[in-house]
Scaffold this motif. Structure first.
Motif, PDB file in Angstrom:
ATOM      1  N   UNK A   1       0.781  -0.952   0.102  1.00  0.00           N
ATOM      2  CA  UNK A   1      -0.234  -0.034   0.075  1.00  0.00           C
ATOM      3  C   UNK A   1       0.949   1.130  -0.003  1.00  0.00           C
ATOM      4  N   UNK A   2       1.943   1.273   0.717  1.00  0.00           N
ATOM      5  CA  UNK A   2       2.868   2.195   0.911  1.00  0.00           C
ATOM      6  C   UNK A   2       3.582   2.591  -0.609  1.00  0.00           C
ATOM      7  N   UNK A   3       3.877   1.520  -1.359  1.00  0.00           N
ATOM      8  CA  UNK A   3       4.438   1.644  -2.893  1.00  0.00           C
ATOM      9  C   UNK A   3       3.160   2.264  -3.710  1.00  0.00           C
ATOM     10  N   UNK A   4       2.096   1.669  -3.452  1.00  0.00           N
ATOM     11  CA  UNK A   4       0.956   2.166  -4.233  1.00  0.00           C
ATOM     12  C   UNK A   4       0.499   3.613  -4.001  1.00  0.00           C
ATOM     13  N   UNK A   5       0.632   4.123  -2.566  1.00  0.00           N
ATOM     14  CA  UNK A   5       0.527   5.623  -2.301  1.00  0.00           C
ATOM     15  C   UNK A   5       1.639   6.404  -2.900  1.00  0.00           C
ATOM     16  N   UNK A   6       2.802   5.930  -3.020  1.00  0.00           N
ATOM     17  CA  UNK A   6       3.877   6.605  -3.590  1.00  0.00           C
ATOM     18  C   UNK A   6       3.492   6.825  -5.021  1.00  0.00           C
ATOM     19  N   UNK A   7       3.093   5.937  -5.896  1.00  0.00           N
ATOM     20  CA  UNK A   7       2.729   5.894  -7.270  1.00  0.00           C
ATOM     21  C   UNK A   7       1.629   7.015  -7.370  1.00  0.00           C
TER      22      UNK A   7
ATOM     23  N   UNK B   1      13.565  13.170  -7.848  1.00  0.00           N
ATOM     24  CA  UNK B   1      12.418  13.130  -6.731  1.00  0.00           C
ATOM     25  C   UNK B   1      13.031  12.184  -5.525  1.00  0.00           C
ATOM     26  N   UNK B   2      12.472  12.488  -4.503  1.00  0.00           N
ATOM     27  CA  UNK B   2      12.590  11.516  -3.029  1.00  0.00           C
ATOM     28  C   UNK B   2      11.020  11.629  -2.480  1.00  0.00           C
ATOM     29  N   UNK B   3      10.928  10.232  -2.149  1.00  0.00           N
ATOM     30  CA  UNK B   3       9.472  10.150  -1.635  1.00  0.00           C
ATOM     31  C   UNK B   3       9.753   9.231  -0.005  1.00  0.00           C
ATOM     32  N   UNK B   4       8.835   9.613   0.613  1.00  0.00           N
ATOM     33  CA  UNK B   4       8.901   8.812   1.974  1.00  0.00           C
ATOM     34  C   UNK B   4       7.296   8.529   2.244  1.00  0.00           C
ATOM     35  N   UNK B   5       6.950   7.506   2.593  1.00  0.00           N
ATOM     36  CA  UNK B   5       5.419   6.895   2.752  1.00  0.00           C
ATOM     37  C   UNK B   5       5.325   6.395   4.290  1.00  0.00           C
ATOM     38  N   UNK B   6       4.275   6.758   5.018  1.00  0.00           N
ATOM     39  CA  UNK B   6       3.955   6.190   6.127  1.00  0.00           C
ATOM     40  C   UNK B   6       2.390   6.146   6.341  1.00  0.00           C
ATOM     41  N   UNK B   7       1.645   5.298   6.623  1.00  0.00           N
ATOM     42  CA  UNK B   7       0.180   5.466   6.955  1.00  0.00           C
ATOM     43  C   UNK B   7      -0.213   5.787   5.624  1.00  0.00           C
ATOM     44  N   UNK B   8      -1.111   6.629   5.664  1.00  0.00           N
ATOM     45  CA  UNK B   8      -1.949   7.243   4.561  1.00  0.00           C
ATOM     46  C   UNK B   8      -1.277   8.506   3.870  1.00  0.00           C
ATOM     47  N   UNK B   9      -0.117   8.804   4.273  1.00  0.00           N
ATOM     48  CA  UNK B   9       0.851   9.985   4.060  1.00  0.00           C
ATOM     49  C   UNK B   9       1.856   9.829   3.086  1.00  0.00           C
ATOM     50  N   UNK B  10       2.156  10.734   2.105  1.00  0.00           N
ATOM     51  CA  UNK B  10       3.372  10.448   1.425  1.00  0.00           C
ATOM     52  C   UNK B  10       3.791  12.012   1.178  1.00  0.00           C
ATOM     53  N   UNK B  11       5.111  12.027   1.337  1.00  0.00           N
ATOM     54  CA  UNK B  11       5.994  13.158   1.314  1.00  0.00           C
ATOM     55  C   UNK B  11       6.615  12.997  -0.102  1.00  0.00           C
ATOM     56  N   UNK B  12       6.637  13.887  -0.824  1.00  0.00           N
ATOM     57  CA  UNK B  12       7.377  14.040  -2.091  1.00  0.00           C
ATOM     58  C   UNK B  12       8.589  15.319  -2.206  1.00  0.00           C
TER      59      UNK B  12
END
Length: 169
Positions: free
Chosen positions: A29-35, A101-112
């Motif tokens: 889900x984290x990978x999906x959220x990043x996409x 680009x750099x991304x970090x995901x946790x729970x329902x949040x993604x920072x890009x």
């Protein structure tokens, strides 16, 4: 392992999943959220054919630290207002590229964090096109629910951007 031990362990696992299920996301889900978050950034490209309703929830809220309009201070935009801003940008800037680009995901949040370049080919904020390729960076946090972005918080290098297109000296 006895049936009773197995039942107790299973009950504990189900209980803990129920408590933390909304807090701890599964890795896929984290990978999906990043996409999804990256897809939202790519909609700014002039050649994007993305339907915003496939990326953003109908109750979407865009929180911008300050816009490139005459409004001062932070603003909130709904999906329709956000789409109008994207349309104006696409008319004024072409050949947008995501340089880094750099991304970090946790729970329902993604920072890009993204470094962007684009060619200034149309009027923007009343400025005539410079036909220069400009670069700027931005940081965006998105909250995703049910596979769609419900809220975004954006901060970006507006001063560098405005200087490059001639608004600030």
């Amino acid at each position: 392992m006895s049936k009773r031990s197995f039942s107790v362990i299973l009950s504990i696992c189900i209980f803990l999943t129920g408590i933390t299920g909304s807090v701890i996301a599964q890795p896929n889900n984290l990978q999906d959220n990043k996409k999804i978050a990256m897809h939202a950034i790519e909609i700014w490209k002039s050649d994007s054919k993305a339907d915003l309703t496939t990326i953003f929830a109908s109750n979407y809220v865009n929180n911008l630290d300050s816009s490139v309009s005459t409004e001062v201070g932070p603003q909130k935009r709904n999906l329709k207002e956000f789409e109008a801003e994207v349309t104006k940008f696409r008319a004024a800037f072409k050949d947008m590229k995501l340089l880094n680009t750099k991304q970090v995901a946790e729970g329902d949040m993604v920072a890009t964090h993204v470094m962007i370049s684009a060619k200034h080919v149309g009027s923007f904020m009343g400025e005539t096109p410079t036909n220069k390729t400009i670069t700027w960076d931005a940081v965006e946090f998105v909250k995703i629910e049910n596979g769609k972005i419900v809220e975004t918080w954006v901060t970006w290098d507006k001063y560098g951007f405005l200087k490059q297109i001639g608004i600030l000296k």
